[in-house]
Write a protein that holds these residues in place. Structure first.
Motif, PDB file in Angstrom:
ATOM      1  N   HIS A  87      70.092 -61.306 -85.044  1.00 29.92           N
ATOM      2  CA  HIS A  87      70.066 -60.701 -86.382  1.00 29.92           C
ATOM      3  C   HIS A  87      68.688 -60.079 -86.551  1.00 29.92           C
ATOM      4  O   HIS A  87      67.675 -60.699 -86.232  1.00 29.92           O
ATOM      5  CB  HIS A  87      70.306 -61.763 -87.462  1.00 29.92           C
ATOM      6  CG  HIS A  87      70.310 -61.198 -88.846  1.00 29.92           C
ATOM      7  ND1 HIS A  87      71.381 -60.531 -89.382  1.00 29.92           N
ATOM      8  CD2 HIS A  87      69.334 -61.167 -89.791  1.00 29.92           C
ATOM      9  CE1 HIS A  87      71.081 -60.136 -90.611  1.00 29.92           C
ATOM     10  NE2 HIS A  87      69.847 -60.502 -90.874  1.00 29.92           N
ATOM     11  N   GLY A  88      68.653 -58.840 -87.018  1.00 25.47           N
ATOM     12  CA  GLY A  88      67.390 -58.117 -87.144  1.00 25.47           C
ATOM     13  C   GLY A  88      67.206 -57.102 -86.032  1.00 25.47           C
ATOM     14  O   GLY A  88      66.148 -56.477 -85.921  1.00 25.47           O
ATOM     15  N   ILE A  89      68.250 -56.930 -85.223  1.00 26.23           N
ATOM     16  CA  ILE A  89      68.151 -55.992 -84.098  1.00 26.23           C
ATOM     17  C   ILE A  89      67.871 -54.571 -84.583  1.00 26.23           C
ATOM     18  O   ILE A  89      66.941 -53.917 -84.100  1.00 26.23           O
ATOM     19  CB  ILE A  89      69.446 -56.006 -83.249  1.00 26.23           C
ATOM     20  CG1 ILE A  89      69.641 -57.367 -82.595  1.00 26.23           C
ATOM     21  CG2 ILE A  89      69.420 -54.900 -82.191  1.00 26.23           C
ATOM     22  CD1 ILE A  89      71.007 -57.552 -81.962  1.00 26.23           C
ATOM     23  N   SER A  90      68.662 -54.087 -85.519  1.00 24.90           N
ATOM     24  CA  SER A  90      68.481 -52.688 -85.953  1.00 24.90           C
ATOM     25  C   SER A  90      67.122 -52.496 -86.616  1.00 24.90           C
ATOM     26  O   SER A  90      66.478 -51.461 -86.430  1.00 24.90           O
ATOM     27  CB  SER A  90      69.615 -52.238 -86.869  1.00 24.90           C
ATOM     28  OG  SER A  90      69.672 -53.040 -88.019  1.00 24.90           O
ATOM     29  N   GLU A  91      66.657 -53.501 -87.365  1.00 21.68           N
ATOM     30  CA  GLU A  91      65.338 -53.402 -87.991  1.00 21.68           C
ATOM     31  C   GLU A  91      64.244 -53.329 -86.925  1.00 21.68           C
ATOM     32  O   GLU A  91      63.299 -52.535 -87.042  1.00 21.68           O
ATOM     33  CB  GLU A  91      65.083 -54.589 -88.925  1.00 21.68           C
ATOM     34  CG  GLU A  91      65.937 -54.579 -90.173  1.00 21.68           C
ATOM     35  CD  GLU A  91      67.282 -55.302 -90.015  1.00 21.68           C
ATOM     36  OE1 GLU A  91      67.744 -55.514 -88.860  1.00 21.68           O
ATOM     37  OE2 GLU A  91      67.876 -55.652 -91.051  1.00 21.68           O
ATOM     38  N   CYS A  92      64.364 -54.134 -85.862  1.00 18.88           N
ATOM     39  CA  CYS A  92      63.397 -54.074 -84.762  1.00 18.88           C
ATOM     40  C   CYS A  92      63.447 -52.714 -84.075  1.00 18.88           C
ATOM     41  O   CYS A  92      62.410 -52.137 -83.746  1.00 18.88           O
ATOM     42  CB  CYS A  92      63.664 -55.182 -83.750  1.00 18.88           C
ATOM     43  SG  CYS A  92      63.255 -56.846 -84.310  1.00 18.88           S
ATOM     44  N   GLU A  93      64.655 -52.195 -83.860  1.00 19.38           N
ATOM     45  CA  GLU A  93      64.798 -50.891 -83.212  1.00 19.38           C
ATOM     46  C   GLU A  93      64.157 -49.776 -84.036  1.00 19.38           C
ATOM     47  O   GLU A  93      63.442 -48.925 -83.503  1.00 19.38           O
ATOM     48  CB  GLU A  93      66.272 -50.582 -82.966  1.00 19.38           C
ATOM     49  CG  GLU A  93      66.893 -51.442 -81.891  1.00 19.38           C
ATOM     50  CD  GLU A  93      68.395 -51.277 -81.771  1.00 19.38           C
ATOM     51  OE1 GLU A  93      69.045 -50.796 -82.729  1.00 19.38           O
ATOM     52  OE2 GLU A  93      68.923 -51.634 -80.705  1.00 19.38           O
ATOM     53  N   LEU A  94      64.421 -49.778 -85.340  1.00 16.08           N
ATOM     54  CA  LEU A  94      63.832 -48.758 -86.206  1.00 16.08           C
ATOM     55  C   LEU A  94      62.311 -48.885 -86.260  1.00 16.08           C
ATOM     56  O   LEU A  94      61.582 -47.884 -86.237  1.00 16.08           O
ATOM     57  CB  LEU A  94      64.421 -48.853 -87.611  1.00 16.08           C
ATOM     58  CG  LEU A  94      65.886 -48.449 -87.732  1.00 16.08           C
ATOM     59  CD1 LEU A  94      66.437 -48.835 -89.107  1.00 16.08           C
ATOM     60  CD2 LEU A  94      66.057 -46.954 -87.483  1.00 16.08           C
ATOM     61  N   LEU A  95      61.826 -50.119 -86.326  1.00 14.07           N
ATOM     62  CA  LEU A  95      60.390 -50.352 -86.398  1.00 14.07           C
ATOM     63  C   LEU A  95      59.696 -49.908 -85.116  1.00 14.07           C
ATOM     64  O   LEU A  95      58.670 -49.218 -85.168  1.00 14.07           O
ATOM     65  CB  LEU A  95      60.118 -51.827 -86.696  1.00 14.07           C
ATOM     66  CG  LEU A  95      58.668 -52.233 -86.867  1.00 14.07           C
ATOM     67  CD1 LEU A  95      57.982 -51.408 -87.952  1.00 14.07           C
ATOM     68  CD2 LEU A  95      58.597 -53.733 -87.194  1.00 14.07           C
ATOM     69  N   GLN A  96      60.250 -50.255 -83.962  1.00 13.42           N
ATOM     70  CA  GLN A  96      59.595 -49.848 -82.716  1.00 13.42           C
ATOM     71  C   GLN A  96      59.613 -48.336 -82.575  1.00 13.42           C
ATOM     72  O   GLN A  96      58.667 -47.750 -82.059  1.00 13.42           O
ATOM     73  CB  GLN A  96      60.204 -50.556 -81.507  1.00 13.42           C
ATOM     74  CG  GLN A  96      61.581 -50.130 -81.076  1.00 13.42           C
ATOM     75  CD  GLN A  96      61.637 -48.894 -80.209  1.00 13.42           C
ATOM     76  OE1 GLN A  96      60.729 -48.608 -79.437  1.00 13.42           O
ATOM     77  NE2 GLN A  96      62.708 -48.133 -80.359  1.00 13.42           N
ATOM     78  N   ALA A  97      60.673 -47.675 -83.030  1.00  9.19           N
ATOM     79  CA  ALA A  97      60.721 -46.210 -82.965  1.00  9.19           C
ATOM     80  C   ALA A  97      59.639 -45.602 -83.854  1.00  9.19           C
ATOM     81  O   ALA A  97      59.008 -44.606 -83.482  1.00  9.19           O
ATOM     82  CB  ALA A  97      62.107 -45.715 -83.373  1.00  9.19           C
ATOM     83  N   ALA A  98      59.399 -46.202 -85.024  1.00 12.53           N
ATOM     84  CA  ALA A  98      58.359 -45.701 -85.927  1.00 12.53           C
ATOM     85  C   ALA A  98      56.968 -45.962 -85.354  1.00 12.53           C
ATOM     86  O   ALA A  98      56.075 -45.108 -85.457  1.00 12.53           O
ATOM     87  CB  ALA A  98      58.505 -46.357 -87.301  1.00 12.53           C
ATOM     88  N   VAL A  99      56.762 -47.123 -84.740  1.00 12.74           N
ATOM     89  CA  VAL A  99      55.460 -47.447 -84.140  1.00 12.74           C
ATOM     90  C   VAL A  99      55.149 -46.467 -83.015  1.00 12.74           C
ATOM     91  O   VAL A  99      54.023 -45.997 -82.878  1.00 12.74           O
ATOM     92  CB  VAL A  99      55.447 -48.916 -83.631  1.00 12.74           C
ATOM     93  CG1 VAL A  99      54.280 -49.164 -82.676  1.00 12.74           C
ATOM     94  CG2 VAL A  99      55.395 -49.889 -84.804  1.00 12.74           C
ATOM     95  N   ARG A 100      56.151 -46.113 -82.213  1.00 13.44           N
ATOM     96  CA  ARG A 100      55.940 -45.253 -81.045  1.00 13.44           C
ATOM     97  C   ARG A 100      55.954 -43.765 -81.401  1.00 13.44           C
ATOM     98  O   ARG A 100      56.523 -42.947 -80.689  1.00 13.44           O
ATOM     99  CB  ARG A 100      57.003 -45.535 -79.976  1.00 13.44           C
ATOM    100  CG  ARG A 100      56.810 -46.831 -79.251  1.00 13.44           C
ATOM    101  CD  ARG A 100      57.731 -47.054 -78.056  1.00 13.44           C
ATOM    102  NE  ARG A 100      59.111 -46.634 -78.248  1.00 13.44           N
ATOM    103  CZ  ARG A 100      59.634 -45.499 -77.755  1.00 13.44           C
ATOM    104  NH1 ARG A 100      58.906 -44.680 -77.032  1.00 13.44           N
ATOM    105  NH2 ARG A 100      60.895 -45.205 -77.977  1.00 13.44           N
TER     106      ARG A 100
END
Length: 167
Positions: A87-100
């Motif tokens: 749970h939290g996969i999509s949030e992690c994916e969106l966050l890593q895309a924003a960080v990068r």
């Protein structure tokens, strides 16, 4: 430098102890985390710009829940066993895309897959044991920010700055 979501206590201590039990030499060098930006060198002239970018990214991000449960592996591609983010996969994916983005644009060697490593580069028997032993392990925690880590010359990952979510 690298950017990660730290796994909080008491879960971090438990996962570190398990990593020791599986013979992982990185158990004391790499704290339990969910990677957002893999380690890479950052020229000193880019450090302030990168920190501003991370602060702005955190400021636009709302807290979210992460649930870790069960194990999986990247074998045979990579000798890694990990605890899965369920749970939290999509949030992690969106966050890593924003960080990068911006000053931290980086190509990834593999597609992004949020996880917490529990055994890496250990004998196959220990990888098997890690995968079996922790298959029912689980933890949940709120994510309210992420940390900038520095990889020391001694091989230890140390948090240097924490960025709190603003949303």
């Amino acid at each position: 430098m690298g950017v990660s979501i730290p796994v909080p206590e008491p879960h971090a201590g438990e996962l570190t102890a398990w990593r020791h039990a599986f013979g992982d030499p990185l158990a004391d060098r790499v704290p339990p985390h969910i990677t957002l930006l893999p380690p890479h060198p950052l020229p000193p002239r880019e450090a302030d710009r990168a920190r501003r970018h991370l602060a702005e990214t955190a400021g636009r991000t709302a807290p979210f829940e992460v649930h870790l449960r069960g194990t999986a592996t990247f074998r045979p591609v990579s000798p890694v066993v990990f605890v899965q983010v369920t749970h939290g996969i999509s949030e992690c994916e969106l966050l890593q895309a924003a960080v990068r983005t911006g000053p931290l644009v980086r190509e990834l060697a593999f597609p992004y897959h949020p996880h917490v490593t529990v055994a890496h580069d250990v004998p196959e028997d220990d990888l098997d044991r890690a995968e079996t032993t922790l298959r029912d392990w689980e933890a949940a925690f709120p994510v309210t920010g992420f940390s900038l880590y520095e990889h020391g010359t001694d091989g230890v990952w140390r948090p240097r700055e924490h960025f709190v979510f603003g949303g």
